[in-house]
Design a protein around this motif. Structure first.
Motif, PDB file in Angstrom:
ATOM      1  N   LEU A  47      81.641  38.929  44.982  1.00 32.52           N
ATOM      2  CA  LEU A  47      82.180  39.058  46.386  1.00 32.52           C
ATOM      3  C   LEU A  47      83.886  39.487  46.213  1.00 32.52           C
ATOM      4  O   LEU A  47      84.185  40.164  46.939  1.00 32.52           O
ATOM      5  N   GLU A  48      84.425  38.544  45.362  1.00 36.82           N
ATOM      6  CA  GLU A  48      85.882  38.842  45.136  1.00 36.82           C
ATOM      7  C   GLU A  48      86.343  40.280  44.622  1.00 36.82           C
ATOM      8  O   GLU A  48      87.127  41.135  45.028  1.00 36.82           O
ATOM      9  N   GLU A  49      85.274  40.674  43.602  1.00 34.13           N
ATOM     10  CA  GLU A  49      85.404  42.258  43.074  1.00 34.13           C
ATOM     11  C   GLU A  49      85.416  43.257  44.253  1.00 34.13           C
ATOM     12  O   GLU A  49      85.964  44.229  44.195  1.00 34.13           O
ATOM     13  N   ARG A  50      84.318  42.926  45.041  1.00 39.18           N
ATOM     14  CA  ARG A  50      83.827  43.828  46.112  1.00 39.18           C
ATOM     15  C   ARG A  50      84.907  44.126  46.976  1.00 39.18           C
ATOM     16  O   ARG A  50      85.405  44.992  47.565  1.00 39.18           O
ATOM     17  N   ARG A  51      85.387  42.879  47.460  1.00 35.59           N
ATOM     18  CA  ARG A  51      86.627  42.748  48.226  1.00 35.59           C
ATOM     19  C   ARG A  51      87.757  43.548  47.742  1.00 35.59           C
ATOM     20  O   ARG A  51      88.635  44.256  48.319  1.00 35.59           O
ATOM     21  N   ASP A  52      88.148  43.401  46.469  1.00 33.77           N
ATOM     22  CA  ASP A  52      89.306  44.049  45.938  1.00 33.77           C
ATOM     23  C   ASP A  52      89.148  45.408  45.965  1.00 33.77           C
ATOM     24  O   ASP A  52      90.048  46.385  45.944  1.00 33.77           O
ATOM     25  N   LEU A  53      87.910  46.058  45.525  1.00 33.15           N
ATOM     26  CA  LEU A  53      87.472  47.407  45.323  1.00 33.15           C
ATOM     27  C   LEU A  53      87.713  48.014  46.690  1.00 33.15           C
ATOM     28  O   LEU A  53      88.348  49.203  46.886  1.00 33.15           O
ATOM     29  N   CYS A  54      87.306  47.295  47.945  1.00 29.99           N
ATOM     30  CA  CYS A  54      87.529  47.692  49.161  1.00 29.99           C
ATOM     31  C   CYS A  54      88.920  47.709  49.778  1.00 29.99           C
ATOM     32  O   CYS A  54      89.455  48.785  50.230  1.00 29.99           O
TER      33      CYS A  54
END
Length: 81
Positions: A47-54
């Motif tokens: 979830l944190e990686e997806r947030r950062d990528l977004c």
């Protein structure tokens, strides 16, 4: 002020997702890119990686923010007014 929520898992975020956000940002005062923590799906990124990528992908759009949420979109929308 008009708001829109664009929910999804964004695993990973694509140019198509970014295109939709860019179009929404022209129609609404504020757009929330809502990254879902959907546990029934086997995600490639956390979830944190997806947030950062977004965040990195939409940083050029000033009226868009990225939030994470758990549960139903309708409950998240109520929290966002």
């Amino acid at each position: 002020m008009s708001k829109a929520i664009y929910p999804g898992t964004f695993d990973p975020i694509t140019l198509g997702h970014v295109n939709i956000v860019e179009k929404a940002a022209r129609l609404f005062d504020h757009v929330i890119l809502a990254v879902a923590d959907y546990t029934a799906k086997q995600n490639v990124f956390s979830l944190e990686e997806r947030r950062d990528l977004c965040i990195e992908s939409i940083r050029h759009i000033p009226n868009v923010s990225v939030e994470t949420f758990h549960g139903l979109v309708v409950d998240f929308a109520r929290q966002q007014d």
